[in-house]
Design an enzyme around this catalytic site. Sequence first.
Site, PDB file in Angstrom:
ATOM      1  N   SER A 147      -9.847  -6.042  10.638  1.00 47.94           N
ATOM      2  CA  SER A 147     -11.090  -5.402  10.210  1.00 47.94           C
ATOM      3  C   SER A 147     -11.907  -6.453   9.489  1.00 47.94           C
ATOM      4  CB  SER A 147     -10.781  -4.222   9.289  1.00 47.94           C
ATOM      5  OG  SER A 147     -11.921  -3.441   9.057  1.00 47.94           O
ATOM      6  N   ARG A 183       1.358  -6.328  12.732  1.00 48.95           N
ATOM      7  CA  ARG A 183       0.759  -5.725  13.928  1.00 48.95           C
ATOM      8  C   ARG A 183       0.629  -6.743  15.064  1.00 48.95           C
ATOM      9  NH1 ARG A 183      -3.192  -0.657  12.566  1.00 48.95           N
ATOM     10  NH2 ARG A 183      -1.725   0.362  11.135  1.00 48.95           N
ATOM     11  N   ARG A 241       2.610   1.290  10.148  1.00 52.39           N
ATOM     12  CA  ARG A 241       2.064   1.684   8.854  1.00 52.39           C
ATOM     13  C   ARG A 241       3.161   1.567   7.808  1.00 52.39           C
ATOM     14  NH1 ARG A 241      -2.766   4.176   8.167  1.00 52.39           N
ATOM     15  NH2 ARG A 241      -2.838   4.677  10.380  1.00 52.39           N
ATOM     16  N   GLU A 292      -5.798  -0.852  15.691  1.00 49.56           N
ATOM     17  CA  GLU A 292      -6.470  -1.846  14.851  1.00 49.56           C
ATOM     18  C   GLU A 292      -5.509  -2.959  14.438  1.00 49.56           C
ATOM     19  OE1 GLU A 292      -7.815  -2.463  10.288  1.00 49.56           O
ATOM     20  OE2 GLU A 292      -7.778  -0.393  11.024  1.00 49.56           O
ATOM     21  N   ARG A 319       0.844  -1.197   0.000  1.00 48.68           N
ATOM     22  CA  ARG A 319       0.000   0.000   0.000  1.00 48.68           C
ATOM     23  C   ARG A 319       0.879   1.247   0.000  1.00 48.68           C
ATOM     24  NH1 ARG A 319      -4.665  -1.767   4.442  1.00 48.68           N
ATOM     25  NH2 ARG A 319      -5.120  -3.789   3.479  1.00 48.68           N
TER      26      ARG A 319
END
Length: 434
Positions: free
Chosen positions: A362, A400, A287, A359, A272
Amino acid sequence: MFDIKWISAHPDTFDAALRSRGAEPVSASLIAIDDERRAVVAELNAVQEKRNASSKLIGQAKAQKDEARAAKLMAEVGGLKDKLIELETREKQLTEQLRAALSVIPNLPADGVPEGADESDNAPYFRANESEATRPQKPNLAFAAKEHYEIGEAMGGMDFETAAKLSGSRFVVLKGQIARLERAIGQFMIDLHVDQHGYTEVQPPYLVRDEAMFGTGQLPKFDGDFFFASHGDGRLALIPTAEVPLTNIVRDSIIPEGELPLRFTALTPCFRSEAGSAGRDTRGMLRQHQFNKVEMVSIVTPDKSADEHERMLACAEEVLKRLDIHYRVMHLCTGDMGFGAQRTYDIEAWLPGQNTYREISSVSVCGDFQARRMDARYRDANGRPQYVHTLNGSGVAVGRALIAVMENYQYEDGSVTIPSVLRPYMGGVEKIGG
């Protein structure tokens, strides 16, 4: 993607749902395009009928050797042919205009989704008979907790400087015991979902066509958020999540109802550009441009999608329970959901180093939104093709999860205890660093 017939029948409902997501109401403009398109189609059909009728009359005139009438009719048919080309061109333009307008409209929220503008309006989510006490508890650290990158750099296993030399910012080189721990976490999670949660393991391509990205809703609206590789005269996208190839397995197909549900899982790298997050989480691994993630995708009939959503959430939660990582579940509000979601639950892991929740998974139900974009259907008991419902969820983000393990299992001397479920994947090692 939406059915314009449904929008035309429910314009107020459609616009109200868009407003709840912070989007502009667009039913009037969509209906206007479709009205013009249908008018053009009606005129096109009328001209085609007139042309066919005139063509028959030409044959009759020639049979009667009425050359003057035949010539007049042929001239008329020639004019009708030009009109048909004009109308066909306009119909294609309007169809594409409508498709383009529909393709950038987000999915509508399901009933019961909290209304709100952003993450501050998300609501804690608990099932019946569930509470904070039923989930793993926060660690009781008797010292000031360090963040994961402080632990990793001191251990010599997390190297951001070398990664920057190789690739730039938002990359990391993992080495030694930390690299093995990251691999162990991914293997543990994929084994759990395959062996105990009934998912079929898939090893998909990491490069996909634009059509696949369109099918799951990444394109065209978010083109700037991804990496692309040149391919011949076109391009291929590096997958931002395995949701893209896993969901597109059923594109352009009609599945017998008896074969549903289909459940797929994959452990893949994800890529990403993080174009919309400049300046956020620049330290550490939270990130990254490249990260590993275990993804779950389910393809079900519409009547099963709500139950499947709860099931998928439980599968993702089980990862955190077995790692004994404290977490909370948030029911995302209308303004914080992803583009293709009808309802989303986020699992947020507790990170002692940041003293906050972040987070880690999801889990979303998309209804038939993606299925319409992919033309993915099933044949019901009456033999009629119907759109499937699609769901996706992280099960969970490996990087994560590594952060959560390192911060929750840290000691003051900089060492990290290995959670018991990961030790078989670590060759029996119980502790690293220190």
